[in-house]
Write an enzyme that holds these catalytic residues in place. Structure first.
Site, mmCIF file in Angstrom:
data_model
loop_
_atom_site.group_PDB
_atom_site.id
_atom_site.type_symbol
_atom_site.label_atom_id
_atom_site.label_comp_id
_atom_site.label_asym_id
_atom_site.label_seq_id
_atom_site.Cartn_x
_atom_site.Cartn_y
_atom_site.Cartn_z
ATOM 1 N N GLY A 89 31.846 31.988 41.590
ATOM 2 C CA GLY A 89 32.097 32.985 42.619
ATOM 3 C C GLY A 89 33.567 33.357 42.675
ATOM 4 O O GLY A 89 34.244 33.429 41.656
ATOM 5 N N LEU A 90 34.072 33.599 43.892
ATOM 6 C CA LEU A 90 35.458 34.036 44.114
ATOM 7 C C LEU A 90 35.761 35.296 43.316
ATOM 8 O O LEU A 90 36.820 35.432 42.695
ATOM 9 C CB LEU A 90 36.442 32.919 43.753
ATOM 10 C CG LEU A 90 36.324 31.624 44.561
ATOM 11 C CD1 LEU A 90 37.322 30.590 44.055
ATOM 12 C CD2 LEU A 90 36.546 31.887 46.036
ATOM 13 N N CYS A 91 34.801 36.222 43.327
ATOM 14 C CA CYS A 91 34.950 37.461 42.560
ATOM 15 C C CYS A 91 34.506 38.661 43.382
ATOM 16 O O CYS A 91 33.994 39.645 42.830
ATOM 17 C CB CYS A 91 34.151 37.380 41.259
ATOM 18 S SG CYS A 91 32.405 36.946 41.483
ATOM 19 N N GLY A 92 34.694 38.588 44.688
ATOM 20 C CA GLY A 92 34.341 39.718 45.543
ATOM 21 C C GLY A 92 32.838 39.971 45.537
ATOM 22 O O GLY A 92 32.030 39.035 45.470
#
Length: 314
Positions: A89-92
């Site tokens: 994750g951590l990709c908007g």
């Protein structure tokens, strides 16, 4: 009111977070260029194969001897959705945008009375779809240990899909992925891969003029070009054999292209998300520092007033 120590801890914690997001942004930026080059390099081959197969398939339209992958089962009752997302994750909104598109298609098909099966590639999409459609998921493949996407990874995905189709497990298969456009723009895309929908069969595509089939002779077709001229293509062996060999490979090629597009889109989305997070952390640090200074000033002023009041009382 928080103490000065609490405020100092908050500032230090936010600065540590800012360092992490900045580092992740730099890592994503370094990997983006390579992923973007790989995705762009795969496009011409996939598009050209799609176009050539489209020309051949147009000549086989309505022919009973056409390969099953081309003519389909004659029904669209059972749909297999191949949903490709990232492992992290951590990709908007990158993963959620693909899942949202797939969820809309699932709900629409169910509303039409169709049977839906889901094949997940990537951990994040699987985790999101599992909450609502756990009973519809028939397969899940993770690529967490894969450092660089290779064609063999796409073949490992295409193989069970082709096997399921040969067993009659579904009628139509649609591939969901995110097409890379730029660092700030990734386009969730749905592409039907079984039976394939070729560009050559779309309205406005180049016209085909056939010169007959059979007899073991090469098949010859004149393809009308954009400038009005015609390029003649000869196929040997005949169309049935060519399509029987290339159609399964084309599915792996389209999946490979989707995985490369997803990788580039992921790093682009992560770079943008971490850049925004770094900027937001900077804004928080400024606000927290201002609050810390005001609180410290208020405490000093209060102590000075107490000292002055005590001196006057004496």
């Amino acid at each position: 009111m928080p103490s000065l120590k609490d405020l100092r801890n908050r500032i230090a914690s936010t600065k540590a977070t800012q360092k992490i997001t900045k580092a992740m942004q730099m890592v994503a930026a370094s990997k983006l260029r390579r992923a973007q080059v790989a995705a762009e390099a795969a496009r011409p081959y996939a598009e050209r194969m799609d176009r050539v197969l489209g020309h051949i398939a147009a000549a086989m339209a309505g022919v009973e001897s056409a390969p099953p992958l081309l003519r389909g089962t004659g029904s669209d009752r059972v749909h297999l959705l191949l949903v490709c997302t990232a492992e992290r994750g951590l990709c908007g909104p990158f993963n959620s945008a693909i899942v949202r598109l797939a969820r809309e298609r699932i709900n629409a098909l169910i509303a039409q009375g169709k049977e839906v099966k889901i094949f997940c590639v990537g951990r994040k999409g699987y985790e999101q779809l599992k909450r609502q459609y756990d009973r519809l998921i028939i397969e899940h493949i993770e690529l967490r240990s894969v450092r660089a996407i290779r064609f063999s990874n796409a073949e490992d995905i295409a193989e069970p899909i082709l096997r399921l189709y040969a067993e009659g497990a579904f009628d139509v298969s649609t591939l969901f992925f995110s097409r890379f456009k730029s660092v700030i723009a990734q386009i969730p895309t749905a592409q039907q891969i079984i039976p394939p929908v070729f560009e050559a069969s779309h309205p406005g595509s180049p016209a085909l003029a056939g010169e007959g089939r059979g007899g073991g002779q090469p098949s010859q077709y004149a393809v009308e070009g954009m400038g009005g001229g015609a390029a003649v293509y000869e196929y040997e062996p005949d169309e049935e054999e060519i399509l029987a060999q290339l159609l399964p490979r084309n599915i792996a090629v389209q999946i490979f292209r989707a995985l490369l597009e997803n990788t580039a889109s992921f790093y682009g989305a992560q770079m943008s998300a971490m850049d925004n997070a770094t900027r937001n952390a900077g804004d928080m640090i400024r606000k927290q520092t201002l609050k810390y200074n005001r609180t410290r000033q208020a405490m000093i002023t209060k102590e000075l007033i107490e000292i002055i009041s005590g001196a006057e009382a004496l």
